[in-house]
Design a protein around this motif. Structure first.
Motif, PDB file in Angstrom:
ATOM      1  N   VAL A 178      -4.490   1.350  -2.311  1.00  0.00           N
ATOM      2  CA  VAL A 178      -4.535  -0.244  -2.006  1.00  0.00           C
ATOM      3  C   VAL A 178      -4.570  -0.802  -3.650  1.00  0.00           C
ATOM      4  CG1 VAL A 178      -6.046  -2.017  -1.219  1.00  0.00           C
ATOM      5  CG2 VAL A 178      -6.210   0.328  -0.065  1.00  0.00           C
ATOM      6  N   PHE A 225      -5.038   6.584   1.545  1.00  0.00           N
ATOM      7  CA  PHE A 225      -4.461   5.402   1.080  1.00  0.00           C
ATOM      8  C   PHE A 225      -4.545   4.849  -0.429  1.00  0.00           C
ATOM      9  CE2 PHE A 225      -5.400   4.958   5.547  1.00  0.00           C
ATOM     10  CZ  PHE A 225      -4.207   5.027   6.212  1.00  0.00           C
ATOM     11  N   HIS A 238     -15.355  -0.350  -4.856  1.00  0.00           N
ATOM     12  CA  HIS A 238     -15.680  -1.060  -3.544  1.00  0.00           C
ATOM     13  C   HIS A 238     -17.113  -1.740  -3.450  1.00  0.00           C
ATOM     14  CE1 HIS A 238     -14.366  -1.826   0.719  1.00  0.00           C
ATOM     15  NE2 HIS A 238     -15.585  -1.191   1.001  1.00  0.00           N
ATOM     16  N   TYR A 284      -8.772   8.391   5.110  1.00  0.00           N
ATOM     17  CA  TYR A 284      -7.858   8.332   6.512  1.00  0.00           C
ATOM     18  C   TYR A 284      -8.607   7.466   7.326  1.00  0.00           C
ATOM     19  CZ  TYR A 284     -11.433  10.969   8.822  1.00  0.00           C
ATOM     20  OH  TYR A 284     -12.749  11.405   9.689  1.00  0.00           O
ATOM     21  N   ASN A 285      -9.756   7.039   7.369  1.00  0.00           N
ATOM     22  CA  ASN A 285     -10.691   6.218   8.469  1.00  0.00           C
ATOM     23  C   ASN A 285     -10.818   4.752   7.881  1.00  0.00           C
ATOM     24  OD1 ASN A 285     -12.465   6.761   6.471  1.00  0.00           O
ATOM     25  ND2 ASN A 285     -14.036   7.861   7.877  1.00  0.00           N
ATOM     26  N   ARG A 286     -10.033   4.730   6.500  1.00  0.00           N
ATOM     27  CA  ARG A 286     -10.078   3.390   5.586  1.00  0.00           C
ATOM     28  C   ARG A 286     -11.246   3.165   5.143  1.00  0.00           C
ATOM     29  NH1 ARG A 286      -5.218   1.188   4.852  1.00  0.00           N
ATOM     30  NH2 ARG A 286      -6.163  -0.801   4.404  1.00  0.00           N
ATOM     31  N   LYS A 287     -12.285   4.010   5.143  1.00  0.00           N
ATOM     32  CA  LYS A 287     -13.455   4.104   4.141  1.00  0.00           C
ATOM     33  C   LYS A 287     -13.020   4.294   2.728  1.00  0.00           C
ATOM     34  CE  LYS A 287     -16.673   4.316   8.145  1.00  0.00           C
ATOM     35  NZ  LYS A 287     -17.898   5.089   8.557  1.00  0.00           N
ATOM     36  N   LEU A 292      -8.665   4.937  -0.386  1.00  0.00           N
ATOM     37  CA  LEU A 292      -9.392   4.620   1.100  1.00  0.00           C
ATOM     38  C   LEU A 292      -8.791   6.041   1.688  1.00  0.00           C
ATOM     39  CD1 LEU A 292      -8.605   1.191   2.190  1.00  0.00           C
ATOM     40  CD2 LEU A 292     -10.472   1.886   0.846  1.00  0.00           C
ATOM     41  N   GLU A 332       0.712  -1.325   0.158  1.00  0.00           N
ATOM     42  CA  GLU A 332      -0.170   0.049  -0.182  1.00  0.00           C
ATOM     43  C   GLU A 332       0.877   1.230  -0.024  1.00  0.00           C
ATOM     44  OE1 GLU A 332      -2.813   0.210   2.851  1.00  0.00           O
ATOM     45  OE2 GLU A 332      -3.928  -1.710   2.729  1.00  0.00           O
ATOM     46  N   ASN A 375       0.591   6.064  -0.244  1.00  0.00           N
ATOM     47  CA  ASN A 375      -0.610   6.997  -0.030  1.00  0.00           C
ATOM     48  C   ASN A 375      -0.135   8.229  -0.752  1.00  0.00           C
ATOM     49  OD1 ASN A 375       1.623   8.957   1.449  1.00  0.00           O
ATOM     50  ND2 ASN A 375       1.623   7.049   2.818  1.00  0.00           N
TER      51      ASN A 375
END
Length: 378
Positions: free
Chosen positions: A84, A82, A119, A108-111, A106, A63, A65
């Protein structure tokens, strides 16, 4: 002189000098270019890093950023997002062993980021995998000079009316074939499932086809084919636009016709399953129009007028061999009694993840209305 003025300055740099550096050995290290969709939902971005050895699978690519505040995906006070890795290709620009890697974005909160439509598409494709959905998408695009005018068109006027340009041959009928053929070869090298190309009805408009692809692979391969197209055009100093109606007036627009079938449609007697799917689509026309371009149908409203081989955006229609219908059943499919059908509504700048997800939600998961179900807990 006029031609030189329509291409970018960078394209006039000495490519033989560049080639000297591209031949230098890499001592076992590998350049990996990460590719992602930006905050517009239409543009692609990329950046590169060095890995110590060639990745053999997507799991070998770490991964990373990027600064989301510079891609309309985050605020400057909390800008790291992020990347991915989800799909890896060979790099046709830097050559083996270097890689192009398509990534999901994604927050910062991985959403998932707002324009990360992969997704939910992946969730839906996992749910319907037993139906083995195949897709083939026909990506139309228009070549523009750096001045924003269609490439090869007269500076102060228009070419002759449409007619001789579709699948045309000859310097007075097609513009930019070098770009098209370079893109085709680059996609083949990369491992993109490109399956054809042709000159389109409007001069300097072209099309390439990707497929057949199963499930999530359709969006992955079309997005990478688009990235490669923009990179090839960059080398030649011109611009590829996916605008659904780049020229107003008596000129064809640009779509992304989507061919689709499930395993039962491809079997003997599959026509009844095709007709059942079309019936479901007919009852959800507004929902599909809303997701078939990035602006909720506003882009497509310029294109789907009922003229220039399109259906009317306000009406659903279907027919055998009818290019003026929302859904076309190919004549051969009508004769054989099985095969696939073509949804002609998606705009050239559609997100293929959104289009293929919507088709599966309606035809296999039997959703109705304009709301979609959240399958996260299933």
């Amino acid at each position: 002189r006029d031609v030189a003025m329509s291409v970018s300055h960078s394209s006039r740099l000495n490519k033989l000098v560049r080639e000297q550096y591209m031949r230098l050995p890499q001592d076992g290290r590998v350049q990996v270019t990460y590719v992602w969709i930006d905050g517009s939902g239409e543009g692609v971005r990329c950046k590169s890093r060095t890995l110590d050895k060639e990745p053999k699978s997507i799991e070998d690519v770490p991964e990373w950023n990027f600064d989301g505040s510079s891609t309309a995906q985050a605020e400057g006070s909390n800008s790291d997002m992020f990347l991915v890795p989800v799909c890896m290709f060979r790099d046709p620009f830097c050559l083996d062993p270097n890689k192009l890697v398509l990534c999901e974005v994604l927050k910062y909160n991985r959403k998932p980021a707002e324009t990360n439509l992969r997704h939910t598409c992946k969730k839906v494709m996992d749910l319907v995998k037993d139906s083995h959905p195949w897709f083939g998408m026909e990506q139309e695009y228009t070549l523009l000079g750096i001045n924003g005018h269609p490439y090869g068109w007269p500076d102060n006027g228009f070419p002759g009316p449409q007619g001789p340009y579709y699948c045309g041959v000859g310097a007075d009928k097609v513009y930019g074939r070098d770009i098209v053929e370079s893109h085709y070869k680059a996609c083949l090298y990369a491992g993109v499932k490109i399956c054809g190309t042709n000159a389109e009805v409007m001069p300097s408009q072209w099309e390439f086809q990707v497929g057949p692809c199963e499930g999530i692979e359709m969006g992955d391969h079309l997005w990478m084919a688009r990235f490669i197209l923009h990179r090839v055009c960059e080398d030649f100093g011109v611009v590829a636009t996916l605008d659904p109606k780049p020229m107003t007036g008596n000129w064809n627009g640009a779509g992304c016709h989507t061919n689709y079938s499930t395993e039962e449609m491809r079997r003997e007697g599959g026509l009844k399953h095709i007709e059942a799917a079309i019936e479901k689509l007919s009852k959800r026309h507004d929902y599909h129009i809303c997701v078939y371009d990035p602006r909720g149908g506003r882009d497509n409203s310029r294109r789907l007028t009922g003229h220039h081989e399109t259906s009317n955006i306000f009406e659903f229609s279907a027919g055998v061999a009818n290019r003026g219908a929302s859904i076309r059943i190919p004549r051969q499919v009508g004769q054989d009694g099985y095969g696939y059908f073509e949804d002609r509504r998606p705009a050239a700048n559609c997100d293929p993840y959104a289009v293929t997800e919507a088709i599966m939600r309606t035809t296999v998961l039997n959703e109705t209305g304009v709301e979609t179900k959240d399958y996260a807990d299933h």
